[in-house]
Design an enzyme around this catalytic site. Structure first.
Site, PDB file in Angstrom:
ATOM      1  N   THR A 134       1.897   1.949   1.724  1.00  0.00           N
ATOM      2  CA  THR A 134       1.236   2.140   0.425  1.00  0.00           C
ATOM      3  C   THR A 134       0.730   3.574   0.267  1.00  0.00           C
ATOM      4  OG1 THR A 134      -0.830   1.588  -0.727  1.00  0.00           O
ATOM      5  CG2 THR A 134      -0.793   1.146   1.603  1.00  0.00           C
ATOM      6  N   ASP A 135       0.659   4.018  -0.976  1.00  0.00           N
ATOM      7  CA  ASP A 135       0.083   5.342  -1.234  1.00  0.00           C
ATOM      8  C   ASP A 135      -1.414   5.379  -0.917  1.00  0.00           C
ATOM      9  OD1 ASP A 135      -0.891   3.861  -3.412  1.00  0.00           O
ATOM     10  OD2 ASP A 135       0.050   5.125  -4.949  1.00  0.00           O
ATOM     11  N   GLU A 136      -2.015   4.207  -0.728  1.00  0.00           N
ATOM     12  CA  GLU A 136      -3.466   4.174  -0.471  1.00  0.00           C
ATOM     13  C   GLU A 136      -3.828   4.770   0.882  1.00  0.00           C
ATOM     14  OE1 GLU A 136      -5.498   0.646  -1.709  1.00  0.00           O
ATOM     15  OE2 GLU A 136      -3.968   0.187  -3.204  1.00  0.00           O
ATOM     16  N   TYR A 159      -8.450  -2.226   3.788  1.00  0.00           N
ATOM     17  CA  TYR A 159      -7.012  -2.472   3.586  1.00  0.00           C
ATOM     18  C   TYR A 159      -6.203  -1.215   3.907  1.00  0.00           C
ATOM     19  CZ  TYR A 159      -2.613  -2.356   1.056  1.00  0.00           C
ATOM     20  OH  TYR A 159      -1.291  -2.167   0.739  1.00  0.00           O
ATOM     21  N   LYS A 163      -3.432  -0.451   6.961  1.00  0.00           N
ATOM     22  CA  LYS A 163      -2.043  -0.015   6.750  1.00  0.00           C
ATOM     23  C   LYS A 163      -1.794   1.324   7.442  1.00  0.00           C
ATOM     24  CE  LYS A 163       0.835  -1.687   4.548  1.00  0.00           C
ATOM     25  NZ  LYS A 163       1.880  -2.686   4.970  1.00  0.00           N
TER      26      LYS A 163
HETATM   27  P1  TYD Z   1      -5.429  -3.770  -7.690  1.00  0.00           P
HETATM   28  O1  TYD Z   1      -4.360  -4.494  -8.438  1.00  0.00           O
HETATM   29  O2  TYD Z   1      -6.425  -4.566  -6.913  1.00  0.00           O
HETATM   30  O3  TYD Z   1      -4.728  -2.674  -6.800  1.00  0.00           O
HETATM   31  P2  TYD Z   1      -5.341  -1.430  -5.925  1.00  0.00           P
HETATM   32  O4  TYD Z   1      -6.808  -1.493  -5.894  1.00  0.00           O
HETATM   33  O5  TYD Z   1      -4.750  -1.685  -4.618  1.00  0.00           O
HETATM   34  O6  TYD Z   1      -4.836  -0.203  -6.592  1.00  0.00           O
HETATM   35  O7  TYD Z   1      -6.253  -2.916  -8.721  1.00  0.00           O
HETATM   36  C1  TYD Z   1      -5.671  -1.898  -9.472  1.00  0.00           C
HETATM   37  C2  TYD Z   1      -6.796  -1.129 -10.132  1.00  0.00           C
HETATM   38  O8  TYD Z   1      -7.470  -1.996 -11.036  1.00  0.00           O
HETATM   39  C3  TYD Z   1      -7.852  -0.654  -9.161  1.00  0.00           C
HETATM   40  O9  TYD Z   1      -8.314   0.631  -9.588  1.00  0.00           O
HETATM   41  C4  TYD Z   1      -8.963  -1.662  -9.280  1.00  0.00           C
HETATM   42  C5  TYD Z   1      -8.851  -2.095 -10.723  1.00  0.00           C
HETATM   43  N1  TYD Z   1      -9.258  -3.486 -11.013  1.00  0.00           N
HETATM   44  C6  TYD Z   1     -10.163  -3.746 -12.053  1.00  0.00           C
HETATM   45  O10 TYD Z   1     -10.630  -2.811 -12.733  1.00  0.00           O
HETATM   46  N2  TYD Z   1     -10.488  -5.046 -12.304  1.00  0.00           N
HETATM   47  C7  TYD Z   1     -10.000  -6.083 -11.564  1.00  0.00           C
HETATM   48  O11 TYD Z   1     -10.353  -7.248 -11.829  1.00  0.00           O
HETATM   49  C8  TYD Z   1      -9.070  -5.803 -10.504  1.00  0.00           C
HETATM   50  C9  TYD Z   1      -8.485  -6.902  -9.675  1.00  0.00           C
HETATM   51  C10 TYD Z   1      -8.730  -4.481 -10.273  1.00  0.00           C
END
Ligand code: TYD
Length: 355
Positions: A134-136, A159, A163
């Protein structure tokens, strides 16, 4: 690549990859491995994928004896490792499962591959361990610009740290033992069969139910998004033509704020369900995720220039296809949301704030 083991094959991205392989490489023998009790591995994700060349095995990537026998019995030459705990919010709530599956699971798989592929008289030629990452792992890029595949890891959530640890192990197995590995660092995915705890399906399902749409903080966090099938095509391109020992970032050229993404979804929902418009009225800014990374940004230049990969779908097309799929698959939604582990997690994590 003749005999492939796909781990996490019943997950969102793993199942899309199995679908792609069955479609594009009917000559391959595919073994799908999934624990099926994890956060998102769902048997229904493999519906319709029965084929003489495809076998599903229920099992854990930490089960060394199982891996040893699978690699030997199926004479596996390629491992595509999707199996992972992947939801950042869950990793904040309970990091242990992430360390176990993502770190210990990857190590167990790497070591089984080493023992099988580098046994005496073998040098791993024709084999590949592909790590889906992941890019994270490159952390928040808000003030430091695009990461490349060679940027230092700066993970900031449990997380991402799990990774990154797994990716370090993958690279160490190449360097120390000569195991042929490759890695892809993907941006955020969207598409069919994504678990409803992730932003896009969460917004679709909640908006359809007339529930509020929670955006963390002020909604300005930026992610890059691609359709899951574009991600899977990138992984296949790396398996076909990517060099062993090399990593490739996967993503579009630009990012999108969470607010923009959700507004785009709301605009589409307004067209489909005009009686409930404007869906954007359901948006609520809620308490931010602890340690929320503001921007992920990784350059996919290498994949574009060396392997000629391009996403086929832009974000709007990907959103349209995703929305259409969720509207067409109420049975899948029922199965994905009925699972006790999911409902229980959702209520403890989201509390009352969401309803
Ligand atoms: P997510 O799909 O959990 O992926 P990641 O955090 O791994 O990028 O979330 C994508 C983005 O959306 C992230 O910045 C967190 C935000 N988010 C919300 O604002 N509300 C939510 O309910 C969720 C699940 C995520």
């Amino acid at each position: 690549m003749k005999r492939v083991l796909v781990t996490g094959a019943a997950g969102f991205i793993g199942s899309a990859f199995v679908r792609l392989l069955l479609d594009k490489r009917p000559d391959l023998r595919i073994t799908s491995l999934d624990v099926l009790t994890g956060a998102a591995g769902l048997l229904a994700n493999l519906d319709g994928l029965g084929a003489a060349s495809h076998r599903l095995v229920q099992g854990d990537v930490c089960n060394r004896a199982l891996l040893d026998s699978l690699l030997a019995d199926e004479d596996i030459d390629t491992i595509v490792h999707f199996a992972a705990e992947s939801h950042v919010d869950r990793s904040i709530d309970g990091p242990g499962a992430f360390v176990r599956t993502n770190v210990q699971g990857t190590w167990t798989l790497l070591d089984a591959a080493r023992q099988r592929w580098l046994r005496s008289g073998h040098d791993g030629a024709g084999c590949r361990f592909h790590q889906v990452s992941t890019d994270e792992v490159f952390g928040d890029r808000q003030h430091i610009g695009d990461a490349t595949e060679d940027s230092p890891f700066r993970p900031r959530s449990p997380y991402a740290a799990s990774k990154a640890a797994a990716d370090h192990l993958v690279r160490s197995y190449q360097h120390t033992y000569g195991l042929p590995v490759s890695i892809t660092f993907a941006c955020n995915n969207l598409g069919p069969r994504q678990h409803p705890e992730k932003l896009v399906p969460l917004v679709i399902l909640r908006a359809l139910a007339g529930q509020t749409l929670p955006l963390y903080g002020d909604g300005t966090a930026v992610r890059r998004w691609i359709h899951v099938d574009d991600h899977c095509r990138a992984v296949l391109a790396v398996l076909d033509a990517g060099q062993a020992g090399r990593a490739y970032a996967v993503g579009p050229l630009a990012g999108t704020s969470n607010l923009d993404l959700v507004q785009r979804l709301c605009a589409r929902l307004d067209q489909i369900r005009p009686a409930a418009a404007p869906h954007a009225d359901l948006i609520r800014f809620v308490k931010d995720r602890p340690g929320h990374d503001q921007v992920y940004r990784t350059s996919a230049d290498r994949l574009r220039t060396e392997l000629g990969w391009r996403p086929r779908l832009d974000l709007d097309q990907a959103l349209d296809l995703t929305l259409a799929w969720y509207l067409d698959h109420p049975d899948w939604i029922r199965k994905a949301t009925a699972r006790p582990a999911w409902s229980q997690w959702l209520s403890t994590w989201y509390g009352d704030e969401r309803d």
